[in-house]
Design a protein around this motif. Structure first.
Motif, PDB file in Angstrom:
ATOM      1  N   HIS A 145     -31.816  21.436 -12.778  1.00 25.05           N
ATOM      2  CA  HIS A 145     -30.617  21.946 -13.323  1.00 25.05           C
ATOM      3  C   HIS A 145     -30.545  23.226 -13.999  1.00 25.05           C
ATOM      4  N   LYS A 146     -30.771  24.411 -13.332  1.00 18.32           N
ATOM      5  CA  LYS A 146     -30.848  25.668 -14.087  1.00 18.32           C
ATOM      6  C   LYS A 146     -29.722  26.211 -14.889  1.00 18.32           C
ATOM      7  N   ASP A 147     -28.596  25.517 -14.564  1.00 16.70           N
ATOM      8  CA  ASP A 147     -27.409  25.919 -15.468  1.00 16.70           C
ATOM      9  C   ASP A 147     -26.920  24.505 -16.084  1.00 16.70           C
ATOM     10  N   GLY A 148     -27.911  23.881 -16.276  1.00 17.33           N
ATOM     11  CA  GLY A 148     -27.230  22.642 -16.894  1.00 17.33           C
ATOM     12  C   GLY A 148     -27.164  22.772 -18.492  1.00 17.33           C
ATOM     13  N   ASP A 149     -26.087  21.826 -19.299  1.00 20.07           N
ATOM     14  CA  ASP A 149     -25.862  22.345 -20.486  1.00 20.07           C
ATOM     15  C   ASP A 149     -26.570  21.513 -21.621  1.00 20.07           C
ATOM     16  N   LEU A 150     -27.528  20.593 -21.190  1.00 20.87           N
ATOM     17  CA  LEU A 150     -28.388  19.753 -22.284  1.00 20.87           C
ATOM     18  C   LEU A 150     -29.178  20.992 -22.820  1.00 20.87           C
ATOM     19  N   THR A 151     -29.438  20.525 -24.183  1.00 23.74           N
ATOM     20  CA  THR A 151     -30.013  21.538 -24.937  1.00 23.74           C
ATOM     21  C   THR A 151     -31.499  20.755 -25.334  1.00 23.74           C
ATOM     22  N   LEU A 152     -32.325  21.486 -26.133  1.00 23.95           N
ATOM     23  CA  LEU A 152     -33.567  20.640 -26.538  1.00 23.95           C
ATOM     24  C   LEU A 152     -33.325  19.538 -27.457  1.00 23.95           C
ATOM     25  N   GLN A 153     -32.414  19.460 -28.216  1.00 21.20           N
ATOM     26  CA  GLN A 153     -31.922  18.488 -29.082  1.00 21.20           C
ATOM     27  C   GLN A 153     -31.562  17.304 -28.337  1.00 21.20           C
ATOM     28  N   HIS A 154     -30.946  17.479 -27.174  1.00 23.04           N
ATOM     29  CA  HIS A 154     -30.622  16.155 -26.616  1.00 23.04           C
ATOM     30  C   HIS A 154     -31.880  15.456 -25.891  1.00 23.04           C
ATOM     31  N   PHE A 155     -32.917  16.246 -25.694  1.00 21.86           N
ATOM     32  CA  PHE A 155     -34.105  15.605 -25.067  1.00 21.86           C
ATOM     33  C   PHE A 155     -35.136  15.011 -26.040  1.00 21.86           C
ATOM     34  N   VAL A 156     -35.020  15.628 -27.370  1.00 19.50           N
ATOM     35  CA  VAL A 156     -35.652  15.162 -28.521  1.00 19.50           C
ATOM     36  C   VAL A 156     -34.951  13.889 -29.133  1.00 19.50           C
ATOM     37  N   ILE A 157     -33.867  13.476 -28.912  1.00 24.19           N
ATOM     38  CA  ILE A 157     -33.090  12.250 -29.190  1.00 24.19           C
ATOM     39  C   ILE A 157     -33.541  11.190 -27.887  1.00 24.19           C
ATOM     40  N   PHE A 158     -33.508  11.697 -26.740  1.00 24.00           N
ATOM     41  CA  PHE A 158     -33.938  10.546 -25.715  1.00 24.00           C
ATOM     42  C   PHE A 158     -35.357  10.186 -26.138  1.00 24.00           C
ATOM     43  N   PHE A 159     -36.374  11.325 -26.328  1.00 22.25           N
ATOM     44  CA  PHE A 159     -37.659  10.726 -26.368  1.00 22.25           C
ATOM     45  C   PHE A 159     -37.706   9.835 -27.853  1.00 22.25           C
ATOM     46  N   GLY A 160     -36.761  10.099 -28.512  1.00 21.36           N
ATOM     47  CA  GLY A 160     -36.990   9.009 -30.021  1.00 21.36           C
ATOM     48  C   GLY A 160     -36.494   7.765 -29.479  1.00 21.36           C
ATOM     49  N   VAL A 161     -35.435   7.585 -28.703  1.00 23.89           N
ATOM     50  CA  VAL A 161     -34.808   6.315 -28.554  1.00 23.89           C
ATOM     51  C   VAL A 161     -36.110   5.573 -27.650  1.00 23.89           C
ATOM     52  N   PHE A 162     -36.625   6.189 -26.609  1.00 19.26           N
ATOM     53  CA  PHE A 162     -37.804   5.853 -25.973  1.00 19.26           C
ATOM     54  C   PHE A 162     -38.953   5.057 -26.980  1.00 19.26           C
ATOM     55  N   GLU A 163     -39.126   5.895 -27.830  1.00 24.02           N
ATOM     56  CA  GLU A 163     -40.093   5.861 -28.829  1.00 24.02           C
ATOM     57  C   GLU A 163     -39.618   4.696 -29.714  1.00 24.02           C
TER      58      GLU A 163
END
Length: 449
Positions: A145-163
């Motif tokens: 998704h080259k034009d996607g709106d998700l930022t680095l912070q979103h993925f930091v949160i996703f990883f935190g939930v998995f951990e």
């Protein structure tokens, strides 16, 4: 004559209590093999978050000093790990954590010093891991998704939930299959990244690559300090006594084999990635090597996925000292000896949620990967992995081998390690703090790196 109901219930309750005590006693004995120890050690040390900054560290030091620092750190930490493993039951007692081992040798101050450094190492390491995982997940997302709106912070949160989900597993031994998968992912990440790095290096005009140290004299010095901290971070293994506690007897022999096997993986991955990354991109290499790679895109995606899988297990290894600190005070008492009790699960969920909230918030607010790597290595891992093992071994073995030639040789070697790496800790901390201050001035909080 039938037994009264009250007596029957009392007998059944007593039987259950006996079973609980037996289960608790059995849990005290390690069950893992040397292979499990190798998985745990490899997962703890050989992570993408640890060796992805190595090409940048070499670029900050140059070829001669960079190579010698990397090789020296490898040999020193392997030696230090064997020293710590050799102190298993050194006084006839079993010390199941780094803190308690330090207390048995140095007393009160040993316990609290190790507790402090271990918390700095584990929290700093996991902040860096959160940033690395978020960066890798974002890279995969941007590929599709080259034009996607998700930022680095979103993925930091996703990883935190998995951990947070993985944090509900009770102990390190329960992570053995997770860490086995992580070890194979380490090999996959290293092989893929090394291959893609060489491919990118051949695509670049080699005449445009510079290996010189850029900047003013002061900036070169601070970058060198920062690089020493990053190299120390790359060999972080502040959990060996906790890992040794999960291994069956003979624990010393099994951990010797496990550590040596893990370092075989480290040499094959660390050195090759560090050397090829610096060769390919020279002084322009990024702090996180994957950010320097451009083609082919699908292999970069694969490397990022390997990175996320691997560091998910490493995160768990390093959050365990913090969890153990609270569990010792909140979970185990006379009336609650089974971890699967509802109360214990609730307490674990609350404690792990608070920890994950703190780590995720800091990682999202200040995503300066290279800076956290350096300061964590300088303040946390250098004392734990270089200084303390050398001092502890000399003090613990002093009476037994005081007048032998072997002891005198070890005295000189260990003293040299203590002096040099104490200096590395100080210099690395200075360099890391300087760059964190500069980055805070340059970027806003929650910057999408």
């Amino acid at each position: 004559m039938t037994q009264p109901p009250d007596s029957t219930e009392a007998a059944e309750e007593e039987r259950q209590q006996v079973e609980e005590v037996e289960e608790a006693e059995e849990a005290k004995h390690g069950k893992g093999t040397w292979k499990h120890a190798a998985f745990h050690v490899a997962t703890t040390i050989a992570t993408p978050a640890a060796y992805a900054p190595l090409p940048f560290a070499l670029a900050s030091l140059g070829w001669p000093l960079g190579v010698s620092s990397l090789v020296g750190a490898t040999l020193a930490t392997w030696y230090s790990s064997l020293l710590i493993a050799s102190l298993w039951k050194w006084d006839g007692k079993k010390h199941v954590t780094y803190r308690h081992l330090a207390q048995s040798i140095f007393g009160f101050w040993g316990y609290w010093s190790i507790a402090f450094f271990q918390q700095v190492a584990s929290i700093g390491n996991n902040i860096a891991i959160q940033i690395a995982a978020g960066s890798s997940l974002k890279a995969v997302y941007k590929y599709y998704h080259k034009d996607g709106d998700l930022t680095l912070q979103h993925f930091v949160i996703f990883f935190g939930v998995f951990e947070l989900f993985l944090s509900q597993l009770p102990d390190i031994h329960s992570l053995r299959w997770v860490n086995a998968l992580c070890t194979f992912s380490t090999i996959g990440f290293a092989a893929t990244t090394i291959g893609v790095t060489i491919y990118n290096g051949k695509k670049i005009d080699r005449k445009s690559i510079s290996y010189g140290l850029d900047g003013s004299s002061s900036s070169k010095v601070f970058r060198a300090f920062n690089a020493l901290g990053a190299i120390a971070f790359s060999f972080g293994d502040a959990m060996l006594p906790e890992i040794q506690n999960t291994v069956r007897e003979p624990a010393k022999k099994n951990v010797y084999k496990g550590v040596s096997a893990a370092y075989g993986i480290i040499v094959l991955s660390y050195w090759q990635l560090a050397f090829t990354g610096y060769w390919a991109f020279g002084s322009q290499v990024e702090p996180y090597i994957l950010s320097s790679l451009t083609v082919p895109q699908w292999t970069i995606v694969m490397a990022n996925l390997f990175a996320v899988i691997q560091i998910s297990g490493c995160f768990q290894i390093y959050c365990r000292p913090t969890y153990a600190y609270f569990e010792e005070r909140l979970l185990y008492n006379e009336t609650a000896t089974i971890r699967s009790s509802l109360r214990n699960k609730l307490v674990r969920l609350v404690c792990t949620s608070m920890y994950m909230l703190l780590i995720t918030l800091v990682a999202a607010a200040m995503p300066f990967f290279g800076d956290f790597v350096a300061i964590c290595g300088a303040i946390g891992f250098t004392p734990l992995d270089f200084v303390f093992p050398a001092m502890a071994y000399l003090k613990a073995r002093r009476r037994r081998h005081q007048n032998t030639k072997m002891y005198l040789s070890l005295l000189l070697l260990n003293f040299a390690i203590v002096v040099w790496f104490s200096a590395v800790a100080v210099f690395g901390c200075i360099g890391a703090v300087k760059f964190i201050v500069e980055d805070v001035k340059t970027y806003k909080f929650f910057h999408d790196m």
